[in-house]
Design an enzyme around this catalytic site. Structure first.
Site, PDB file in Angstrom:
ATOM      1  N   TYR A  66       8.191  -6.884  -8.281  1.00 43.74           N
ATOM      2  CA  TYR A  66       7.830  -5.696  -7.496  1.00 43.74           C
ATOM      3  C   TYR A  66       7.521  -4.520  -8.425  1.00 43.74           C
ATOM      4  CZ  TYR A  66       8.373  -1.824  -4.159  1.00 43.74           C
ATOM      5  OH  TYR A  66       8.183  -0.695  -3.404  1.00 43.74           O
ATOM      6  N   THR A 109       0.820  -1.221   0.000  1.00 37.44           N
ATOM      7  CA  THR A 109       0.000   0.000   0.000  1.00 37.44           C
ATOM      8  C   THR A 109       0.850   1.266   0.000  1.00 37.44           C
ATOM      9  OG1 THR A 109      -0.132  -0.227   2.387  1.00 37.44           O
ATOM     10  CG2 THR A 109      -2.045  -0.970   1.121  1.00 37.44           C
ATOM     11  N   ASP A 110       2.119   1.144   0.397  1.00 34.51           N
ATOM     12  CA  ASP A 110       2.913   2.376   0.593  1.00 34.51           C
ATOM     13  C   ASP A 110       3.058   3.184  -0.695  1.00 34.51           C
ATOM     14  OD1 ASP A 110       4.715   0.458  -0.402  1.00 34.51           O
ATOM     15  OD2 ASP A 110       6.330   0.970   0.997  1.00 34.51           O
ATOM     16  N   SER A 119      31.919  -4.265   7.560  1.00 34.90           N
ATOM     17  CA  SER A 119      30.792  -5.014   8.111  1.00 34.90           C
ATOM     18  C   SER A 119      31.260  -6.327   8.711  1.00 34.90           C
ATOM     19  CB  SER A 119      29.760  -5.294   7.012  1.00 34.90           C
ATOM     20  OG  SER A 119      28.798  -6.208   7.506  1.00 34.90           O
ATOM     21  N   ASP A 155       9.801   0.795   4.995  1.00 35.29           N
ATOM     22  CA  ASP A 155      10.896   0.169   5.737  1.00 35.29           C
ATOM     23  C   ASP A 155      11.597   1.185   6.638  1.00 35.29           C
ATOM     24  OD1 ASP A 155      10.159  -1.844   4.067  1.00 35.29           O
ATOM     25  OD2 ASP A 155      12.012  -1.902   2.915  1.00 35.29           O
ATOM     26  N   GLY A 193      17.988 -10.130   3.627  1.00 33.28           N
ATOM     27  CA  GLY A 193      17.155 -10.620   2.533  1.00 33.28           C
ATOM     28  C   GLY A 193      16.008 -11.505   2.990  1.00 33.28           C
ATOM     29  N   GLU A 247      18.259   4.702  -1.082  1.00 33.16           N
ATOM     30  CA  GLU A 247      18.058   3.341  -1.615  1.00 33.16           C
ATOM     31  C   GLU A 247      17.504   3.401  -3.042  1.00 33.16           C
ATOM     32  OE1 GLU A 247      16.821   0.409   1.154  1.00 33.16           O
ATOM     33  OE2 GLU A 247      16.207  -1.015  -0.391  1.00 33.16           O
ATOM     34  N   SER A 294      13.936  -6.168   6.301  1.00 31.54           N
ATOM     35  CA  SER A 294      14.483  -4.869   5.953  1.00 31.54           C
ATOM     36  C   SER A 294      15.805  -4.533   6.630  1.00 31.54           C
ATOM     37  CB  SER A 294      13.450  -3.776   6.231  1.00 31.54           C
ATOM     38  OG  SER A 294      13.702  -2.748   5.341  1.00 31.54           O
ATOM     39  N   SER A 295      16.763  -5.401   6.420  1.00 35.95           N
ATOM     40  CA  SER A 295      18.114  -5.102   6.886  1.00 35.95           C
ATOM     41  C   SER A 295      18.664  -3.892   6.145  1.00 35.95           C
ATOM     42  CB  SER A 295      19.029  -6.314   6.695  1.00 35.95           C
ATOM     43  OG  SER A 295      19.210  -6.605   5.323  1.00 35.95           O
TER      44      SER A 295
END
Ligand code: ADP
Ligand code: MG
Length: 364
Positions: free
Chosen positions: A205, A20-21, A52, A156, A106, A144, A110-111
């Protein structure tokens, strides 16, 4: 002036309101109790160093000419955020960022947004800056979208920013506002990874986004937010486009019904909305998979599960279930056993509850 600090940003789970976003609609989400921790300190040289612990990689870029790295694409989530902050006028020195995370990558939690938001909080605080929380979320989304090249919505990042303990976040993507609503007492969220990674890069998507835009155009509205399910049903849209639209209008309606259920403290009513949401994903939006359907079918048979649905983009990834906390051990065991029997695959459980959003943990 801080020279070194630690920032944390959580992952998120979408509880109701699927896709919906980007239709200017509404979502009920929550920040979870896992996320990305960023240890940051100032550097004398004008460069950004990112490493990381998750992937054991390091990447370095010149602060005055930040560009995307093709060799270390994971670092672009940080570089993109820092570049956007500089564009927004933040005067930052060079900095070193060390990333640690207890979020699976993944898995639909939502990393990527957690990494962006933690980077933003750390960078802003190190530069003694300040920024409105929704502006931080938007800036991270832009990074992003534009720098990494993933067309994600604002869900996110906004969820990672606005989380509160034991509360769901109602995000309105038209007014771009957030409010929070307490969940009934004695419930938890159970996330079950179907074991099949979500593959939003596969084009589905973007295809769904395009179909939603097509539906809005066919209905003569600015966005599907402006249509009701009744209007969609009586429209002359192509049958497939109609089903796509019906998912979005139905989800918006279920989010408002969900808010009412939370206000009334009615967990059972909320759970039924979650099941209805999954059914709409399966039939209308076709963003479920046989594995996710199996998890939801199993949820219906396990004592103590109140509601269950796929969460996030779909096409793999995880389900979220609202469960009675006191039954969690039995629910996890029964679900894992039945899922393995049905599919031969393992589902990894994450038991969580709505938790506080992004914050600084330490500074000196
Ligand atoms: P999700 O956001 O659902 O976890 P995405 O594909 O959107 O999945 O984002 C995952 C990407 O984010 C990873 O492939 C990596 O590039 C980056 N990322 C996330 N967490 C970390 C981490 N702890 N260390 C390095 N990169 C990370
Ligand atoms: Mg992501």
């Amino acid at each position: 002036m801080h020279n070194r600090l630690v920032a944390f940003a959580p992952g998120r789970v979408e509880i109701l309101g699927n896709h919906t976003d980007y239709n200017e609609g509404v979502v009920l989400s929550a920040a979870i109790d896992r996320g990305v921790t960023v240890f940051a300190h100032r550097l004398l040289e004008r460069k950004v160093e990112v490493s990381s612990a998750t992937n054991q990689r390091t990447a370095i870029v010149d602060l005055d000419s930040i560009g995307p790295s093709t060799a270390e694409p994971w670092a672009n989530y940080c570089f993109g955020v820092i570049q956007e902050l500089i564009h927004a006028g933040l005067a930052t020195d060079g900095l070193n960022i060390r990333i640690d995370s207890n979020l699976p990558v993944g898995a639909g939690l939502s990393s990527s947004a957690a990494l962006e938001v933690a980077t933003a909080y750390a960078t802003i605080a190190l530069a003694n800056g300040s920024m409105d929380p929704m502006e931080i979320a938007k800036l991270c989304q832009k990074a992003e979208n534009d720098f990494v090249g993933v067309k994600c919505g604002l869900l996110d990042q906004a969820s990672s920013v606005f989380g509160e303990d034991n509360k769901a976040i109602l995000l309105d993507f038209r007014s771009i506002t957030a409010e929070t609503w307490l969940l009934p007492a004695g419930v938890s969220l159970l996330l079950l990874n179907s074991g099949m990674p979500h593959t939003l890069v596969g084009g589905e998507y973007n295809e769904r986004r395009q179909q939603c835009a097509q539906a809005a155009a066919g209905l003569n509205v600015r966005a599907l937010r402006d249509a009701t399910s009744a209007q969609v049903l009586s429209s002359r849209l192509d049958p497939m486009i109609k089903r796509r639209a019906l998912h979005i209008t139905g989800e918006n309606e279920r989010v408002f019904a969900g808010k009412a259920a939370l206000q009334a403290g009615d967990a059972a009513a909320f759970g039924q909305l979650m099941y209805a949401s999954h059914e709409s994903s399966r039939v209308n939006f076709e963003n479920s998979t046989a594995y996710l359907d199996t998890l939801v079918d199993i949820a219906r048979t396990v004592d103590g599960v109140i509601g269950s649905r796929l969460t996030g983009g779909g096409f793999g990834g995880s389900t979220v279930s609202l469960i009675r906390t006191e039954r969690s051990a039995e629910i996890v065991a029964a679900t894992q056993e039945r899922y393995f029997k049905a599919t031969g695959a393992k589902c990894s459980p994450i038991l969580t509850r709505p938790s506080q959003g992004a914050r600084l943990l330490q500074q000196d």
